[in-house]
Write a protein that holds these residues in place. Sequence first.
Motif, mmCIF file in Angstrom:
data_model
loop_
_atom_site.group_PDB
_atom_site.id
_atom_site.type_symbol
_atom_site.label_atom_id
_atom_site.label_comp_id
_atom_site.label_asym_id
_atom_site.label_seq_id
_atom_site.Cartn_x
_atom_site.Cartn_y
_atom_site.Cartn_z
ATOM 1 N N ILE A 66 1.588 6.773 -2.469
ATOM 2 C CA ILE A 66 1.128 5.408 -2.712
ATOM 3 C C ILE A 66 -0.038 5.456 -3.696
ATOM 4 C CG2 ILE A 66 0.174 3.319 -1.666
ATOM 5 C CD1 ILE A 66 1.576 4.077 0.920
ATOM 6 N N GLY A 67 0.114 4.710 -4.814
ATOM 7 C CA GLY A 67 -0.860 4.767 -5.886
ATOM 8 C C GLY A 67 -2.071 3.881 -5.681
ATOM 9 N N ALA A 68 -2.971 3.956 -6.649
ATOM 10 C CA ALA A 68 -4.283 3.322 -6.518
ATOM 11 C C ALA A 68 -4.224 1.798 -6.543
ATOM 12 C CB ALA A 68 -5.192 3.824 -7.641
ATOM 13 N N LYS A 69 -3.255 1.213 -7.249
ATOM 14 C CA LYS A 69 -3.216 -0.236 -7.451
ATOM 15 C C LYS A 69 -2.321 -0.948 -6.443
ATOM 16 C CE LYS A 69 -5.657 0.258 -11.235
ATOM 17 N NZ LYS A 69 -7.072 -0.184 -11.296
ATOM 18 N N VAL A 70 -1.897 -0.254 -5.421
ATOM 19 C CA VAL A 70 -0.921 -0.805 -4.474
ATOM 20 C C VAL A 70 -1.635 -1.544 -3.348
ATOM 21 C CG1 VAL A 70 0.889 -0.220 -2.822
ATOM 22 C CG2 VAL A 70 0.759 0.977 -5.020
ATOM 23 N N LYS A 71 -1.056 -2.717 -2.962
ATOM 24 C CA LYS A 71 -1.531 -3.483 -1.814
ATOM 25 C C LYS A 71 -0.337 -3.736 -0.890
ATOM 26 C CE LYS A 71 -5.064 -5.940 -4.513
ATOM 27 N NZ LYS A 71 -5.581 -7.274 -4.920
ATOM 28 N N VAL A 72 -0.517 -3.468 0.399
ATOM 29 C CA VAL A 72 0.580 -3.611 1.361
ATOM 30 C C VAL A 72 0.100 -4.457 2.537
ATOM 31 C CG1 VAL A 72 2.297 -2.441 2.779
ATOM 32 C CG2 VAL A 72 1.448 -1.345 0.685
ATOM 33 N N GLY A 73 0.907 -5.483 2.902
ATOM 34 C CA GLY A 73 0.543 -6.420 3.958
ATOM 35 C C GLY A 73 0.895 -5.941 5.355
ATOM 36 N N PRO A 74 0.593 -6.753 6.366
ATOM 37 C CA PRO A 74 0.714 -6.342 7.761
ATOM 38 C C PRO A 74 2.137 -6.043 8.205
ATOM 39 C CG PRO A 74 0.189 -8.677 7.599
ATOM 40 C CD PRO A 74 0.021 -8.108 6.241
ATOM 41 N N GLU A 75 2.239 -5.049 9.092
ATOM 42 C CA GLU A 75 3.475 -4.686 9.796
ATOM 43 C C GLU A 75 4.589 -4.228 8.859
ATOM 44 O OE1 GLU A 75 4.564 -7.255 13.150
ATOM 45 O OE2 GLU A 75 2.759 -8.421 12.688
ATOM 46 N N THR A 76 4.252 -3.856 7.656
ATOM 47 C CA THR A 76 5.239 -3.281 6.758
ATOM 48 C C THR A 76 5.432 -1.808 7.079
ATOM 49 O OG1 THR A 76 4.955 -4.847 4.947
ATOM 50 C CG2 THR A 76 5.638 -2.632 4.337
ATOM 51 N N VAL A 77 6.693 -1.366 7.033
ATOM 52 C CA VAL A 77 7.037 0.025 7.315
ATOM 53 C C VAL A 77 7.471 0.685 6.012
ATOM 54 C CG1 VAL A 77 8.559 1.581 8.593
ATOM 55 C CG2 VAL A 77 7.723 -0.528 9.664
ATOM 56 N N ILE A 78 6.795 1.756 5.642
ATOM 57 C CA ILE A 78 7.106 2.519 4.432
ATOM 58 C C ILE A 78 7.694 3.853 4.874
ATOM 59 C CG2 ILE A 78 6.141 3.578 2.355
ATOM 60 C CD1 ILE A 78 3.868 1.439 2.599
ATOM 61 N N GLY A 79 8.964 4.079 4.561
ATOM 62 C CA GLY A 79 9.670 5.246 5.069
ATOM 63 C C GLY A 79 9.308 6.534 4.350
ATOM 64 N N PRO A 80 9.914 7.630 4.781
ATOM 65 C CA PRO A 80 9.670 8.937 4.153
ATOM 66 C C PRO A 80 10.067 8.960 2.689
ATOM 67 C CG PRO A 80 10.800 9.177 6.265
ATOM 68 C CD PRO A 80 10.824 7.725 5.930
ATOM 69 N N ASN A 81 9.284 9.672 1.888
ATOM 70 C CA ASN A 81 9.595 9.922 0.478
ATOM 71 C C ASN A 81 9.640 8.664 -0.374
ATOM 72 O OD1 ASN A 81 10.030 12.884 0.694
ATOM 73 N ND2 ASN A 81 11.718 12.232 2.032
ATOM 74 N N VAL A 82 9.049 7.604 0.084
ATOM 75 C CA VAL A 82 8.940 6.388 -0.713
ATOM 76 C C VAL A 82 7.811 6.562 -1.731
ATOM 77 C CG1 VAL A 82 8.253 3.949 -0.650
ATOM 78 C CG2 VAL A 82 9.898 4.834 1.011
ATOM 79 N N VAL A 83 8.012 6.022 -2.947
ATOM 80 C CA VAL A 83 6.974 6.017 -3.969
ATOM 81 C C VAL A 83 6.617 4.575 -4.286
ATOM 82 C CG1 VAL A 83 6.364 6.610 -6.341
ATOM 83 C CG2 VAL A 83 7.711 8.204 -4.965
ATOM 84 N N LEU A 84 5.339 4.230 -4.105
ATOM 85 C CA LEU A 84 4.806 2.925 -4.500
ATOM 86 C C LEU A 84 3.759 3.178 -5.561
ATOM 87 C CD1 LEU A 84 4.291 1.285 -0.970
ATOM 88 C CD2 LEU A 84 6.336 1.240 -2.411
ATOM 89 N N ASP A 85 3.966 2.621 -6.745
ATOM 90 C CA ASP A 85 3.090 2.971 -7.862
ATOM 91 C C ASP A 85 2.758 1.715 -8.659
ATOM 92 O OD1 ASP A 85 1.573 4.619 -9.425
ATOM 93 O OD2 ASP A 85 3.252 5.415 -10.589
#
Length: 282
Positions: free
Chosen positions: A29-48
């Motif tokens: 997960i990169g520096a500019k990423v914002k994620v809201g409540p109760e979100t599930v991010i699975g294995p090997n996911v890339v957020l950039d």
Amino acid sequence: MITLLHPTATIHPDAELHPTVQVGAHAVIGAKVKVGPETVIGPNVVLDGWTEIGARNHIFPGAAIGVEPQDPITTSANSLVKIGDDNQIREYVTISRSNRADEVTVIGDRNLLMAYIHIAQGCVIENNVVIANAVILGEHVHVESRAFISGIGEVYPFVRIGRLVMVAFMHQITCDIPPYMLVEGQPARVRSLNRVGLKRAGLMAEQEGQVIQTLRTAFRLLYRSDLSLDEALEKLDQLPDNEHLLHLKQFLCSSQMEGRRGLTPGKSADSKSDMKLSAVQE
């Protein structure tokens, strides 16, 4: 409450994650990423990149969101991927940000994006859309709410797919698809109204069938008559007005504007109406 982070996940300290977010093994997960409540991010996911993700989304293993566009001209432009609430983004979906400053790739609310979908830069997916496995959306495709796009197909850049459209399996979409229609084929052709989608939306019983009858008449004027598009639009203006017919007419007119790809033709291309609808705007 604490953030549920797998110890092998790599999360930049400037990323903003709600305390209820779950992050799986080896996610990045990169520096500019914002994620809201109760979100599930699975294995090997890339957020950039500049990526904003809302509440209660489930992002499955291997998805890559906010990555640079698949374009030979790539820049570090300040472009955004914005995802709403309650979406399911399945395995190995890729969602690109743009190489144009201040341009946004948008995913709305309650969408299901199945495995191996590619969503290119500047696309807009509205709400309650289903896109099945292995579909490629070219840049700046716009999919309106409650559309259903079946698996294994491609949608050309700058195409617009209307509200409550049903696209059949193994498709090639080169032109805009008007709302409420069912299309199939390579290249795609309009076959009928999307009766199943209209029924699920509650329109079949609305106002004792007046709405669906108006849409059926509109379909016949557009795809089962010898009228040109301009002549068909004049006939549509004479039908009993409702919000769905108004949306259809606005869509048809906007598809004829300069720079748009024109409208998907009907099942036969030998009538004057179909020839007109198949014209691509250069």
